[in-house]
Design a protein around this motif. Structure first.
Motif, PDB file in Angstrom:
ATOM      1  N   TRP A  10      -3.659  -7.901   5.002  1.00  0.00           N
ATOM      2  CA  TRP A  10      -3.741  -6.935   6.132  1.00  0.00           C
ATOM      3  C   TRP A  10      -4.908  -5.557   4.678  1.00  0.00           C
ATOM      4  O   TRP A  10      -5.142  -4.907   4.684  1.00  0.00           O
ATOM      5  CB  TRP A  10      -2.087  -5.608   5.613  1.00  0.00           C
ATOM      6  N   GLN A  11      -4.473  -5.953   2.832  1.00  0.00           N
ATOM      7  CA  GLN A  11      -5.339  -5.398   2.250  1.00  0.00           C
ATOM      8  C   GLN A  11      -6.828  -5.331   2.418  1.00  0.00           C
ATOM      9  O   GLN A  11      -7.561  -4.003   2.299  1.00  0.00           O
ATOM     10  CB  GLN A  11      -4.644  -6.017   0.686  1.00  0.00           C
ATOM     11  N   ALA A  22      -9.251  -1.911   3.132  1.00  0.00           N
ATOM     12  CA  ALA A  22     -10.229  -1.365   2.083  1.00  0.00           C
ATOM     13  C   ALA A  22     -11.340  -1.450   3.012  1.00  0.00           C
ATOM     14  O   ALA A  22     -12.248  -1.168   3.285  1.00  0.00           O
ATOM     15  CB  ALA A  22     -10.329  -3.126   1.205  1.00  0.00           C
ATOM     16  N   GLU A  33     -10.409  -4.004  -2.516  1.00  0.00           N
ATOM     17  CA  GLU A  33      -9.350  -4.318  -1.934  1.00  0.00           C
ATOM     18  C   GLU A  33      -7.801  -4.760  -2.770  1.00  0.00           C
ATOM     19  O   GLU A  33      -7.126  -4.638  -2.958  1.00  0.00           O
ATOM     20  CB  GLU A  33      -9.588  -5.902  -1.314  1.00  0.00           C
ATOM     21  N   ARG A  34      -8.476  -5.219  -4.279  1.00  0.00           N
ATOM     22  CA  ARG A  34      -7.625  -5.267  -4.752  1.00  0.00           C
ATOM     23  C   ARG A  34      -7.322  -4.694  -5.641  1.00  0.00           C
ATOM     24  O   ARG A  34      -5.892  -3.769  -5.864  1.00  0.00           O
ATOM     25  CB  ARG A  34      -9.249  -5.559  -5.976  1.00  0.00           C
ATOM     26  N   ILE A  67      -5.960  -1.914  -3.920  1.00  0.00           N
ATOM     27  CA  ILE A  67      -5.194  -1.416  -3.095  1.00  0.00           C
ATOM     28  C   ILE A  67      -3.565  -2.433  -3.541  1.00  0.00           C
ATOM     29  O   ILE A  67      -2.981  -2.239  -2.798  1.00  0.00           O
ATOM     30  CB  ILE A  67      -5.273  -1.565  -1.569  1.00  0.00           C
ATOM     31  N   ARG A  68      -4.146  -3.545  -3.315  1.00  0.00           N
ATOM     32  CA  ARG A  68      -3.452  -4.595  -3.538  1.00  0.00           C
ATOM     33  C   ARG A  68      -2.743  -4.154  -4.856  1.00  0.00           C
ATOM     34  O   ARG A  68      -1.311  -4.489  -4.873  1.00  0.00           O
ATOM     35  CB  ARG A  68      -4.112  -5.812  -4.140  1.00  0.00           C
ATOM     36  N   ALA A 113      -0.086  -1.152  -5.011  1.00  0.00           N
ATOM     37  CA  ALA A 113       1.040  -1.535  -3.733  1.00  0.00           C
ATOM     38  C   ALA A 113       2.264  -1.848  -4.836  1.00  0.00           C
ATOM     39  O   ALA A 113       3.393  -2.083  -4.633  1.00  0.00           O
ATOM     40  CB  ALA A 113       0.337  -2.509  -2.481  1.00  0.00           C
ATOM     41  N   VAL A 137      -3.918   4.104  -6.615  1.00  0.00           N
ATOM     42  CA  VAL A 137      -4.851   2.932  -5.633  1.00  0.00           C
ATOM     43  C   VAL A 137      -6.031   3.176  -6.497  1.00  0.00           C
ATOM     44  O   VAL A 137      -6.947   2.735  -7.172  1.00  0.00           O
ATOM     45  CB  VAL A 137      -5.120   2.928  -4.431  1.00  0.00           C
ATOM     46  N   MET A 139      -2.467   2.542   6.588  1.00  0.00           N
ATOM     47  CA  MET A 139      -1.434   1.789   5.942  1.00  0.00           C
ATOM     48  C   MET A 139      -0.767   0.991   6.292  1.00  0.00           C
ATOM     49  O   MET A 139      -0.027   0.258   7.107  1.00  0.00           O
ATOM     50  CB  MET A 139      -1.392   1.630   4.622  1.00  0.00           C
ATOM     51  N   LYS A 173      -0.332  -2.587   7.660  1.00  0.00           N
ATOM     52  CA  LYS A 173       0.211  -3.662   6.555  1.00  0.00           C
ATOM     53  C   LYS A 173       1.473  -4.341   7.164  1.00  0.00           C
ATOM     54  O   LYS A 173       1.692  -5.379   6.349  1.00  0.00           O
ATOM     55  CB  LYS A 173       1.160  -3.046   5.432  1.00  0.00           C
TER      56      LYS A 173
END
Length: 263
Positions: free
Chosen positions: A27-28, A32, A55-56, A58-59, A62, A91, A114, A118
């Motif tokens: 999902w990330q 992204a 993406e990094r 966002i991960r 989270a 983020v 999101m 997610k």
């Protein structure tokens, strides 16, 4: 197990009680790419911020959010994280100014996207029958849920034609406080003209839900087992009045309390 008095209101959590949730793989990355497209459309993209970077972050954002939620199970009256605090803080803290400004200004919509991307959600078996039992006894049901984006939950309820089955829906992002802040439960009870002492509260976690029920002084503090129920972040000296495995078990508990009154 405590023999519970029939409630005048039933306050229920969303995730783990009304629905089972499963996190979607990847999902990330999907989110992204959505963010990158939005930045480009708004003229806020930067060559120094790649899709992989987004993406990094966002991960890792989270992960920070998850740890923050655990920490917020300790104060008596925690406030909810804002959309902007999640996106600009967790983020995008080190993004270029234009990108950081964009996510700050569009944080609510990004949280909605999101939330949809997610997780997958499925109504737990037996929950409709629980609602039927409550309706038959004229017991109003209220959703009381922690969430970064209550609109996602409202949309699920609407899509599954359940809106009319609930007297009210209380979401932490909309009211600004989060469980175990007892005000969440008091808000749910007041929405139906009741007090916490005359209601049951049902959640799936010890640190957010059972603790919140204790703090609010609910008439029935019920734990419904879900996949993360026993993953406690802290040693907590609180116990529910009853533990049920699923909505069927909660229905049986409710029906038994109704029958005791009838007899």
């Amino acid at each position: 197990m405590t023999q519970l008095t029939m409630p005048h209101g039933l306050l229920v959590d969303f995730g783990g009680v009304l629905v089972e949730t499963a996190t979607r793989a990847g999902w990330q990355g999907v989110l992204a790419r959505h963010v990158q497209d939005a930045l480009e459309d708004a003229g806020a993209a930067s060559s120094s911020l790649t899709v992989s970077d987004i993406e990094r972050d966002i991960r890792e954002g989270a992960k920070a959010d998850s740890r923050w939620k655990n920490a917020m199970s300790r104060p008596f009256a925690p406030a909810e994280l804002t959309y902007q605090e999640f996106w600009e803080g967790f983020v995008a803290g080190d993004w270029p100014i234009s990108a950081r400004s964009y996510v700050r200004d569009n944080a609510r919509e990004l949280c909605r996207v999101m939330g949809e991307l997610k997780q997958e959600r499925t109504t737990r078996p037996g929950f409709i029958e629980l609602l039927d039992a409550a309706d038959a006894a004229s017991i109003p049901v209220v959703i009381v849920s922690n969430t970064l984006m209550g609109q996602v939950h409202r949309d699920y309820v609407t899509r599954h034609e359940l809106t009319g089955r609930f007297a009210e829906q209380i979401y932490s992002d909309e009211v600004g406080v989060r469980k175990p802040n007892p005000e969440m439960i008091h808000l749910g009870a007041r929405a139906i003209g009741e007090t916490a002492e005359r209601c049951w509260y049902v959640g799936d976690n010890f640190d957010r839900d059972v603790l919140c029920g204790v703090r609010a002084g609910v008439g029935g503090n019920i734990l419904m087992e879900a996949k993360s129920t026993y993953d406690l972040p802290y040693d907590l000296p609180v116990q529910p009045d009853a533990i049920v495995a699923d909505p069927w078990g909660l229905r049986d508990l409710l029906v038994a309390s109704i029958e005791r009154v009838a007899s």
